[in-house]
Design an enzyme around this catalytic site. Structure first.
Site, PDB file in Angstrom:
ATOM      1  N   HIS A  86      -0.360   0.278  11.867  1.00  0.00           N
ATOM      2  CA  HIS A  86      -1.049  -0.575  10.587  1.00  0.00           C
ATOM      3  C   HIS A  86      -1.082  -1.421   9.963  1.00  0.00           C
ATOM      4  O   HIS A  86      -0.288  -2.222   9.427  1.00  0.00           O
ATOM      5  CB  HIS A  86      -0.902   0.254   9.505  1.00  0.00           C
ATOM      6  CG  HIS A  86      -1.313   0.717   8.070  1.00  0.00           C
ATOM      7  ND1 HIS A  86      -1.689   1.492   7.221  1.00  0.00           N
ATOM      8  CD2 HIS A  86      -2.074  -1.036   7.751  1.00  0.00           C
ATOM      9  CE1 HIS A  86      -2.231   0.770   6.095  1.00  0.00           C
ATOM     10  NE2 HIS A  86      -3.163  -0.197   6.600  1.00  0.00           N
ATOM     11  N   ASP A  93      -5.282   2.080  13.800  1.00  0.00           N
ATOM     12  CA  ASP A  93      -4.423   1.606  13.389  1.00  0.00           C
ATOM     13  C   ASP A  93      -4.168   2.228  12.056  1.00  0.00           C
ATOM     14  O   ASP A  93      -2.920   1.179  11.548  1.00  0.00           O
ATOM     15  CB  ASP A  93      -5.195  -0.360  12.595  1.00  0.00           C
ATOM     16  CG  ASP A  93      -4.023  -0.695  12.177  1.00  0.00           C
ATOM     17  OD1 ASP A  93      -2.734  -1.192  13.262  1.00  0.00           O
ATOM     18  OD2 ASP A  93      -4.044  -1.386  11.084  1.00  0.00           O
ATOM     19  N   SER A 125       1.048  -1.306  -0.319  1.00  0.00           N
ATOM     20  CA  SER A 125      -0.193   0.319  -0.219  1.00  0.00           C
ATOM     21  C   SER A 125       1.200   1.254   0.244  1.00  0.00           C
ATOM     22  O   SER A 125       0.543   2.299  -0.214  1.00  0.00           O
ATOM     23  CB  SER A 125      -0.158  -0.037   1.048  1.00  0.00           C
ATOM     24  OG  SER A 125       0.057   0.720   2.478  1.00  0.00           O
ATOM     25  N   GLU A 157      -0.232   8.865   8.415  1.00  0.00           N
ATOM     26  CA  GLU A 157       0.957   7.961   8.609  1.00  0.00           C
ATOM     27  C   GLU A 157       1.946   8.248   7.088  1.00  0.00           C
ATOM     28  O   GLU A 157       1.009   8.722   5.700  1.00  0.00           O
ATOM     29  CB  GLU A 157      -0.117   6.801   8.116  1.00  0.00           C
ATOM     30  CG  GLU A 157       0.317   5.551   8.175  1.00  0.00           C
ATOM     31  CD  GLU A 157      -0.551   4.763   7.860  1.00  0.00           C
ATOM     32  OE1 GLU A 157      -1.693   4.400   8.486  1.00  0.00           O
ATOM     33  OE2 GLU A 157      -0.405   3.186   7.448  1.00  0.00           O
ATOM     34  N   ARG A 177      -9.000   3.441   6.410  1.00  0.00           N
ATOM     35  CA  ARG A 177      -7.661   4.070   5.913  1.00  0.00           C
ATOM     36  C   ARG A 177      -7.515   5.663   6.859  1.00  0.00           C
ATOM     37  O   ARG A 177      -8.654   5.062   7.464  1.00  0.00           O
ATOM     38  CB  ARG A 177      -7.820   4.520   4.762  1.00  0.00           C
ATOM     39  CG  ARG A 177      -7.225   3.576   3.149  1.00  0.00           C
ATOM     40  CD  ARG A 177      -5.892   3.688   3.408  1.00  0.00           C
ATOM     41  NE  ARG A 177      -5.490   1.910   2.568  1.00  0.00           N
ATOM     42  CZ  ARG A 177      -5.000   1.306   3.259  1.00  0.00           C
ATOM     43  NH1 ARG A 177      -5.331   0.884   4.505  1.00  0.00           N
ATOM     44  NH2 ARG A 177      -4.422   0.092   1.749  1.00  0.00           N
ATOM     45  N   THR A 213      -2.621  -6.330  -1.806  1.00  0.00           N
ATOM     46  CA  THR A 213      -2.801  -5.851  -0.764  1.00  0.00           C
ATOM     47  C   THR A 213      -5.066  -5.710  -1.101  1.00  0.00           C
ATOM     48  O   THR A 213      -5.148  -5.753  -1.985  1.00  0.00           O
ATOM     49  CB  THR A 213      -3.087  -4.135  -0.912  1.00  0.00           C
ATOM     50  OG1 THR A 213      -3.182  -3.285  -1.285  1.00  0.00           O
ATOM     51  CG2 THR A 213      -1.061  -3.953   0.559  1.00  0.00           C
ATOM     52  N   GLY A 248      -3.738  -6.458   9.774  1.00  0.00           N
ATOM     53  CA  GLY A 248      -4.182  -7.430   8.390  1.00  0.00           C
ATOM     54  C   GLY A 248      -2.804  -8.035   8.270  1.00  0.00           C
ATOM     55  O   GLY A 248      -2.908  -9.198   7.728  1.00  0.00           O
ATOM     56  N   TYR A 249      -2.002  -7.799   9.412  1.00  0.00           N
ATOM     57  CA  TYR A 249      -1.177  -8.721   9.289  1.00  0.00           C
ATOM     58  C   TYR A 249      -0.523  -9.920  10.190  1.00  0.00           C
ATOM     59  O   TYR A 249      -0.169 -10.101  11.148  1.00  0.00           O
ATOM     60  CB  TYR A 249       0.477  -7.677   9.737  1.00  0.00           C
ATOM     61  CG  TYR A 249       1.224  -6.720   8.829  1.00  0.00           C
ATOM     62  CD1 TYR A 249       0.678  -6.313   7.930  1.00  0.00           C
ATOM     63  CD2 TYR A 249       2.544  -6.230   8.942  1.00  0.00           C
ATOM     64  CE1 TYR A 249       1.434  -5.501   7.032  1.00  0.00           C
ATOM     65  CE2 TYR A 249       2.673  -4.651   8.749  1.00  0.00           C
ATOM     66  CZ  TYR A 249       2.221  -5.074   7.440  1.00  0.00           C
ATOM     67  OH  TYR A 249       2.808  -3.545   6.196  1.00  0.00           O
ATOM     68  N   ASP A 309     -23.815   0.138   4.800  1.00  0.00           N
ATOM     69  CA  ASP A 309     -23.225   1.220   3.381  1.00  0.00           C
ATOM     70  C   ASP A 309     -24.559   1.170   2.345  1.00  0.00           C
ATOM     71  O   ASP A 309     -25.229   0.290   2.155  1.00  0.00           O
ATOM     72  CB  ASP A 309     -22.824  -0.725   3.308  1.00  0.00           C
ATOM     73  CG  ASP A 309     -21.766  -0.843   2.059  1.00  0.00           C
ATOM     74  OD1 ASP A 309     -22.323  -0.301   1.018  1.00  0.00           O
ATOM     75  OD2 ASP A 309     -20.812  -1.569   2.005  1.00  0.00           O
TER      76      ASP A 309
END
Ligand SMILES: NC(=O)C1=CN([C@@H]2O[C@H](COP(=O)(O)OP(=O)(O)OC[C@H]3O[C@@H](n4cnc5c(N)ncnc54)[C@H](O)[C@@H]3O)[C@@H](O)[C@H]2O)C=CC1
Ligand SMILES: O=C(O)C(=O)[C@H](O)COP(=O)(O)O
Length: 369
Positions: free
Chosen positions: A274, A252, A59, A257, A229, A81, A277-278, A161
């Site tokens: 961030h 996160d 990203s 950033e 984000r 990503t 997702g790790y 949504d």
């Protein structure tokens, strides 16, 4: 024999396992050369000098005309990503460059990050008698997965949504989610407003979706979590809101950033660099998806699979549900929080330190749902 030169972000998991002479060359007899660089160091000069056939990113590399202006070799760009806000896909299409991203690759990892944050700050929510309303903004892969966990825990879900049809989960207006939830979690892509100068923008832009007006609708004891984000939340408004309400906020991702001001960090209940997702699974799945897409582009069958690379996984969601005190063993989020806060120097965490924490991150395991 054709050589394929791949320029890749060194932070992509298991690059050499997926992209080598055997995994790409079997039928087409390709010889593969991989050049790895830190994602932020992939720039126009490098693209012009290396003239790779394939560009693999995550990203932090902005891919647009400015990056590719002096390059005439790239035929495939893969981003390992979910997010695609760093890629000008229209420009790639105009150059006939194939693009693939890794939709959904870390949806369980991010959902599990959110659950960990909630249970770490409010362990009382483990009790079945605690009636929690979870607000989810953005009900795609991650928001939808988070909703599944919430239902499994017996929680109420208020979901918003506007780009999906109404459903059991997509059941509320933005105002209802903001004003009636105990915890709100953001899972939208970063998008800009559609207008004359940006006709490809969104009718429902998410940049600064959470601004002063939105924050004012949220009760003070509503927890806010952003693992989408950074710019989805207007940072200055958030700081003012926390000063006023002492709201529990988990970030996160950050508007500015990789730099983070201590004036923000010190106000947060949990802050991580961030890494939502790790997990090993999330990152390998990201690589697998772009590998499969490249194989399709090259008209060769994929021969590598992440299942060959994953060690045994002992982390079961059912076990955690039965033994909530094992949460730190599953994921000790406060360790990540401490590592980030320890990097603060002279009023900020600088970009190199933020990136270093991510580069050296010990990948977690995804819990099996
Ligand atoms: N912190 C981290 O490590 C990670 C962050 N992400 C971020 O999470 C985002 C979401 O990921 P996924 O759920 O997999 O994406 P997705 O594309 O599957 O779902 C996003 C959903 O947001 C909805 N949406 C768009 N604009 C909206 C608006 N204004 N209000 C409410 N909903 C809106 C879309 O209709 C879609 O259903 C990614 O775009 C990425 O930026 C993704 C992976 C890891
Ligand atoms: O998938 C996404 O979208 C993410 O935000 C990644 O998990 C983080 O990507 P990198 O920053 O590691 O490139």
């Amino acid at each position: 024999m054709k050589n394929i030169t791949i320029l890749a972000d060194s932070n992509i998991a298991s690059l050499n396992d997926f992209f080598n002479d055997a995994t790409l060359g079997q039928l087409a007899e390709h010889r593969v050369k991989i050049i790895t660089v830190a994602g932020r160091d992939i720039d126009a000069a490098l693209l012009a000098r290396v003239q790779p056939d394939v560009l693999l990113i995550r990203s932090v590399t902005k891919v647009d005309e400015a990056l590719l202006v002096d390059n005439n070799s790239v035929q495939f760009v893969g981003s390992a990503t979910i997010g695609t806000d760093h890629v000008d896909q229209d420009y790639l299409a105009s150059r006939n460059i194939t693009f693939a991203n890794a939709a959904g690759c870390s949806k369980h990892s991010v959902a599990q990050y959110v659950l960990t944050a909630v249970f770490t700050l409010r362990p009382q929510y483990w009790q079945q008698s605690a009636s929690l309303t979870l607000g989810i903004i953005g009900l795609g892969n991650i928001g939808g997965t988070l909703a599944q966990y919430a239902y499994d825990l017996g929680w109420q879900v208020l979901g918003y949504d506007p780009l999906l049809p109404t459903s059991k989960t997509n059941n509320a207006s933005l105002e209802q989610v903001l004003s009636q939830s105990d915890v709100i979690s953001l899972h939208v892509p970063l998008t800009n407003e559609k207008n004359a100068s940006n006709p490809k923008g969104s009718d429902y832009p998410t940049r600064h979706l959470i601004n002063a007006a939105a924050l004012a609708m949220m009760p003070a004891d509503t927890m806010l979590i952003n693992s989408a984000r950074g710019p989805v939340i207007e940072e200055s408004a958030l700081k003012a809101d926390i000063e006023r309400t002492e709201r529990q906020v988990v970030l996160d991702v950050f508007e500015h950033e990789p730099q983070i001001a201590v004036s923000l960090l010190s106000k947060l209940a949990i802050a991580t660099p961030h890494i939502a997702g790790y997990t090993l699974e999330g990152k390998l799945r990201g690589t697998q998806i772009i590998y499969d897409a490249l194989c399709e582009k090259l008209s060769i069958p994929p021969t590598q699979s992440m299942s060959n690379l994953l060690p045994l996984n002992m982390f079961l969601w059912s076990e955690l549900k039965s033994y909530p005190d094992r949460l730190p063993k599953f994921y000790d989020i406060m360790q990540d929080d401490t590592s980030l806060r320890n990097k603060a120097v002279d009023g900020q965490v600088n970009g190199a330190d933020f990136d270093g924490l991510r580069r050296d991150y010990h990948l977690r395991r995804e819990w099996q749902f």
